[in-house]
Design an enzyme around this catalytic site. Structure first.
Site, PDB file in Angstrom:
ATOM      1  N   SER A  63       0.840  -1.199   0.000  1.00  0.00           N
ATOM      2  CA  SER A  63       0.000   0.000   0.000  1.00  0.00           C
ATOM      3  C   SER A  63       0.874   1.247   0.000  1.00  0.00           C
ATOM      4  CB  SER A  63      -0.891   0.004   1.240  1.00  0.00           C
ATOM      5  OG  SER A  63      -1.357   1.314   1.464  1.00  0.00           O
ATOM      6  N   HIS A  81      -1.521  -1.232  -4.201  1.00  0.00           N
ATOM      7  CA  HIS A  81      -2.738  -0.823  -3.479  1.00  0.00           C
ATOM      8  C   HIS A  81      -2.712   0.689  -3.272  1.00  0.00           C
ATOM      9  CE1 HIS A  81      -6.157  -1.702  -0.760  1.00  0.00           C
ATOM     10  NE2 HIS A  81      -5.658  -0.769   0.040  1.00  0.00           N
ATOM     11  N   ASP A 139      -4.733   3.820  -1.688  1.00  0.00           N
ATOM     12  CA  ASP A 139      -5.780   4.185  -0.731  1.00  0.00           C
ATOM     13  C   ASP A 139      -6.285   5.593  -0.993  1.00  0.00           C
ATOM     14  OD1 ASP A 139      -6.027   1.922   1.156  1.00  0.00           O
ATOM     15  OD2 ASP A 139      -3.884   2.281   1.440  1.00  0.00           O
ATOM     16  N   MET A 151      -8.694   8.496   0.107  1.00  0.00           N
ATOM     17  CA  MET A 151      -9.448   8.957   1.286  1.00  0.00           C
ATOM     18  C   MET A 151      -9.942  10.369   1.034  1.00  0.00           C
ATOM     19  SD  MET A 151      -6.993   7.599   4.332  1.00  0.00           S
ATOM     20  CE  MET A 151      -6.331   5.924   4.333  1.00  0.00           C
ATOM     21  N   HIS A 208      -8.594   1.483  -3.531  1.00  0.00           N
ATOM     22  CA  HIS A 208      -9.471   1.268  -2.376  1.00  0.00           C
ATOM     23  C   HIS A 208     -10.120   2.608  -2.044  1.00  0.00           C
ATOM     24  CE1 HIS A 208      -9.548   0.208   2.239  1.00  0.00           C
ATOM     25  NE2 HIS A 208     -10.753   0.351   1.731  1.00  0.00           N
ATOM     26  N   MET A 267     -12.062   4.919   0.032  1.00  0.00           N
ATOM     27  CA  MET A 267     -12.620   5.222   1.349  1.00  0.00           C
ATOM     28  C   MET A 267     -13.261   6.599   1.253  1.00  0.00           C
ATOM     29  SD  MET A 267      -9.508   3.638   3.546  1.00  0.00           S
ATOM     30  CE  MET A 267      -8.467   3.656   2.105  1.00  0.00           C
ATOM     31  N   MET A 289     -11.387  -5.185   6.030  1.00  0.00           N
ATOM     32  CA  MET A 289     -10.523  -4.290   6.800  1.00  0.00           C
ATOM     33  C   MET A 289     -10.223  -4.959   8.139  1.00  0.00           C
ATOM     34  SD  MET A 289      -9.777  -1.578   5.083  1.00  0.00           S
ATOM     35  CE  MET A 289      -8.807  -0.900   6.429  1.00  0.00           C
ATOM     36  N   ASP A 343      -6.701  -6.131   4.617  1.00  0.00           N
ATOM     37  CA  ASP A 343      -6.060  -4.823   4.622  1.00  0.00           C
ATOM     38  C   ASP A 343      -5.998  -4.266   6.045  1.00  0.00           C
ATOM     39  OD1 ASP A 343      -5.133  -2.318   3.997  1.00  0.00           O
ATOM     40  OD2 ASP A 343      -6.870  -1.712   2.802  1.00  0.00           O
TER      41      ASP A 343
HETATM   42  C1  DX5 Z   1      -5.994   1.930   5.918  1.00  0.00           C
HETATM   43  C2  DX5 Z   1      -5.702   1.523   4.495  1.00  0.00           C
HETATM   44  C3  DX5 Z   1      -4.657   0.496   4.365  1.00  0.00           C
HETATM   45  C4  DX5 Z   1      -3.336   0.853   4.965  1.00  0.00           C
HETATM   46  C5  DX5 Z   1      -2.810  -0.379   5.622  1.00  0.00           C
HETATM   47  O1  DX5 Z   1      -7.127   2.692   5.979  1.00  0.00           O
HETATM   48  O2  DX5 Z   1      -6.851   1.024   3.839  1.00  0.00           O
HETATM   49  O3  DX5 Z   1      -4.496   0.072   3.017  1.00  0.00           O
HETATM   50  O4  DX5 Z   1      -2.377   1.297   4.049  1.00  0.00           O
HETATM   51  O5  DX5 Z   1      -1.674  -0.028   6.257  1.00  0.00           O
HETATM   52  P1  DX5 Z   1      -0.865  -0.978   7.236  1.00  0.00           P
HETATM   53  O6  DX5 Z   1      -0.413  -2.147   6.420  1.00  0.00           O
HETATM   54  O7  DX5 Z   1       0.214  -0.091   7.668  1.00  0.00           O
HETATM   55  O8  DX5 Z   1      -1.805  -1.386   8.337  1.00  0.00           O
HETATM   56 ZN    ZN Z   2      -6.473   0.062   1.798  1.00  0.00          ZN
END
Ligand code: DX5
Ligand code: ZN
Length: 222
Positions: free
Chosen positions: A7, A32, A34, A36, A65, A67, A136, A174
């Protein structure tokens, strides 16, 4: 096949090209990304422009992903940007079936993400339409949080459910994944392992990816 998806959330945002090329060379399977929006989760990260730029820098599939609130509004942006896989949060979508089919009609892989507190039966009616389910294992919003132990049972239950219904959706997990807990998670039924902190905060991120891939290969062979 077990896949490793570093990620970018934990990478240096000013050096993402380097990060992507490093993990690709080390053998990562997926990138990956993320996304947000500062509403659905209290953090802001990447938009479609970055996805379209990353697309030119790597041949690995980009796993976006989302969010975000109202995923319906932004899914077309990420399709246009070239996202290969897109997951939307079940908790954020008012019309899950409509949003999932938008992704699949574009020929991309569609996933639904579930927060740790969202029970699996919420997926029942959509499960047959999915390419993957993203479980998650931490509350979404930031990296480097500890793995929530109750997730083990959730992964096992989802694995059972998919087997019983003979459905092809793959299980992506994740949050809090690392070299130490990977083996158990694969035994639970995880097939795609996302890892931010375990890769990018490792003294040698390439080595972290190689070690994770080695564990994945061993699990595939056993
Ligand atoms: C968190 C993200 C993850 C995050 C995981 O909201 O969706 O993808 O990067 O990070 P680690 O592996 O550090 O828990
Ligand atoms: Zn993620």
């Amino acid at each position: 096949m077990i896949q490793v998806a570093p990620s970018l959330l934990s990478a240096d945002f000013t050096r993402l090209e380097e990060a992507v090329s490093l993990i690709e060379k080390a053998g990562a399977d997926i990138v990956h990304v993320d996304v947000m929006d500062g509403h659905y989760v209290p953090n802001l990260t990447f938009g479609p422009r970055l996805v379209s730029l990353l697309k030119k820098k790597t041949s690995l599939p980009l796993d976006v992903h989302l969010m975000v609130d109202n995923p319906h509004e932004v899914v077309p942006w990420f399709l246009e940007a070239g996202a290969d896989w897109i997951s939307i949060h079940l908790e954020a979508s008012a019309h899950l079936r409509r949003d999932v089919s938008l992704i699949r009609q574009a020929g991309r892989k569609a996933g639904v993400a579930l927060n740790p507190a969202t029970p699996l039966p919420a997926l029942n009616d959509i499960l047959a339409e999915l390419d993957f389910v993203l479980l998650m294992c931490v509350n979404p919003g930031r990296g480097s949080q500890p793995f929530i132990d109750a997730s083990h049972e959730k992964i096992r239950s989802l694995r059972r459910l998919l087997r019983e219904r003979n459905l092809p959706a793959r299980i992506e997990i994740d949050g809090g994944v690392n070299l130490q807990n990977m083996d158990v998670l694969i035994k639970d039924g995880a097939e795609i392992l996302v890892a931010g902190n375990a890769v990018f905060n490792h003294p040698d991120p390439g080595e972290a990816v190689r070690l994770m891939k080695e564990t994945a290969r061993r699990a595939d062979a056993s």
